[in-house]
Scaffold this active site. Structure first.
Site, PDB file in Angstrom:
ATOM      1  N   ASN A   1       0.842  -1.197   0.000  1.00 42.07           N
ATOM      2  CA  ASN A   1       0.000   0.000   0.000  1.00 42.07           C
ATOM      3  C   ASN A   1       0.877   1.246   0.000  1.00 42.07           C
ATOM      4  OD1 ASN A   1       0.606  -0.813   2.719  1.00 42.07           O
ATOM      5  ND2 ASN A   1      -1.098   0.357   3.523  1.00 42.07           N
ATOM      6  N   ILE A   2       0.412   2.221  -0.748  1.00 40.43           N
ATOM      7  CA  ILE A   2       1.149   3.480  -0.917  1.00 40.43           C
ATOM      8  C   ILE A   2       0.173   4.613  -0.627  1.00 40.43           C
ATOM      9  CG2 ILE A   2       2.471   4.923  -2.516  1.00 40.43           C
ATOM     10  CD1 ILE A   2       3.016   2.292  -4.144  1.00 40.43           C
ATOM     11  N   GLU A   3       0.342   5.245   0.528  1.00 36.39           N
ATOM     12  CA  GLU A   3      -0.601   6.286   0.953  1.00 36.39           C
ATOM     13  C   GLU A   3      -0.170   7.652   0.425  1.00 36.39           C
ATOM     14  OE1 GLU A   3      -1.148   5.703   5.203  1.00 36.39           O
ATOM     15  OE2 GLU A   3      -2.311   3.894   4.785  1.00 36.39           O
TER      16      GLU A   3
ATOM     17  N   CYS B   1      -3.972   0.615  -2.725  1.00 33.57           N
ATOM     18  CA  CYS B   1      -3.843  -0.607  -1.923  1.00 33.57           C
ATOM     19  C   CYS B   1      -2.749  -1.520  -2.476  1.00 33.57           C
ATOM     20  CB  CYS B   1      -5.149  -1.391  -1.930  1.00 33.57           C
ATOM     21  SG  CYS B   1      -6.518  -0.623  -1.072  1.00 33.57           S
TER      22      CYS B   1
ATOM     23  N   GLU C   1      -2.879  -4.687  -3.167  1.00 32.95           N
ATOM     24  CA  GLU C   1      -3.359  -5.585  -4.228  1.00 32.95           C
ATOM     25  C   GLU C   1      -3.335  -4.882  -5.577  1.00 32.95           C
ATOM     26  OE1 GLU C   1      -4.736  -4.828  -1.336  1.00 32.95           O
ATOM     27  OE2 GLU C   1      -6.096  -6.367  -0.612  1.00 32.95           O
TER      28      GLU C   1
ATOM     29  N   CYS D   1     -10.282  -4.875  -0.316  1.00 28.35           N
ATOM     30  CA  CYS D   1     -11.377  -3.898  -0.349  1.00 28.35           C
ATOM     31  C   CYS D   1     -12.170  -4.076  -1.647  1.00 28.35           C
ATOM     32  CB  CYS D   1     -10.842  -2.476  -0.224  1.00 28.35           C
ATOM     33  SG  CYS D   1     -10.177  -1.792  -1.762  1.00 28.35           S
TER      34      CYS D   1
HETATM   35  N1  THU Z   1      -5.341  -1.428   2.314  1.00 29.17           N
HETATM   36  C1  THU Z   1      -4.750  -2.276   1.421  1.00 29.17           C
HETATM   37  O1  THU Z   1      -3.622  -2.028   0.966  1.00 29.17           O
HETATM   38  N2  THU Z   1      -5.416  -3.385   1.054  1.00 29.17           N
HETATM   39  C2  THU Z   1      -6.619  -3.782   1.572  1.00 29.17           C
HETATM   40  O2  THU Z   1      -7.132  -4.811   1.175  1.00 29.17           O
HETATM   41  C3  THU Z   1      -7.260  -2.975   2.619  1.00 29.17           C
HETATM   42  C4  THU Z   1      -6.661  -1.639   2.855  1.00 29.17           C
HETATM   43  C5  THU Z   1      -4.594  -0.250   2.775  1.00 29.17           C
HETATM   44  C6  THU Z   1      -5.078   1.065   2.277  1.00 29.17           C
HETATM   45  C7  THU Z   1      -4.535   1.992   3.351  1.00 29.17           C
HETATM   46  O3  THU Z   1      -3.192   2.338   3.041  1.00 29.17           O
HETATM   47  C8  THU Z   1      -4.536   1.158   4.610  1.00 29.17           C
HETATM   48  O4  THU Z   1      -4.638  -0.190   4.186  1.00 29.17           O
HETATM   49  C9  THU Z   1      -5.660   1.480   5.579  1.00 29.17           C
HETATM   50  O5  THU Z   1      -6.879   1.467   4.936  1.00 29.17           O
END
Ligand code: THU
Length: 129
Positions: free
Chosen positions: A43-45, A54, A56, A85
């Site tokens: 995940n890269i915010e 996300c 995936e 998600c």
């Molecule tokens: N996130 C994912 O990378 N994959 C998921 O299936 C659920 C959520 C990440 C997005 C965000 O960076 C963090 O988790 C919190 O929501």
């Protein structure tokens, strides 16, 4: 031959590259392609929050951008072994509606395995256009 546990370990190893300074919730993914390649994602915010990607989707987009479109399974690892998600379910469905989805914790313990078409029932895909 990549085992399911190898795939999970690849996802665990990838979490060192997560960029999650806002949620501190690390997610790693590892996608197994039909020809046996493993493509990871994290995940890269983003400071603006909504552009966050996300793990995936990072893995799928890396794979497709490298010419890979046939996927067999994906391992997703996080605290609590969460499932993908809704947006990620849709993106995965585009390429592999019957994908096996393995959900594990950050220690690599597999908690659930489901098929993508169980996670996204009657999903919208290319055949619907
Ligand atoms: N996130 C994912 O990378 N994959 C998921 O299936 C659920 C959520 C990440 C997005 C965000 O960076 C963090 O988790 C919190 O929501």
């Amino acid at each position: 031959m990549i085992t399911t546990q190898d795939l999970v370990q690849a996802a665990v190893d990838a979490t060192q590259f997560c960029y999650a300074p806002y949620s501190n919730f690390k997610v790693g993914a590892a996608l197994l392609t039909a020809d046996g390649a493993v493509i990871t994602g994290v995940n890269i915010e983003n400071a603006a929050y909504s552009p966050t990607n996300c793990a995936e989707r990072t893995a799928v987009f890396k794979a497709v951008s490298e010419g890979q479109r046939e996927f067999v399974k994906i391992a997703v690892v996080s605290k609590g072994a969460v499932s993908p998600c809704g947006v990620c379910r849709q993106v995965l469905t585009e390429f592999a509606p019957t994908l096996d989805v393995i959900m594990a914790d950050l220690d690599g313990n597999i908690r659930h395995t489901m098929r993508l078409d169980e996670l996204l029932v009657d999903g919208f895909g290319p055949a619907n256009l």
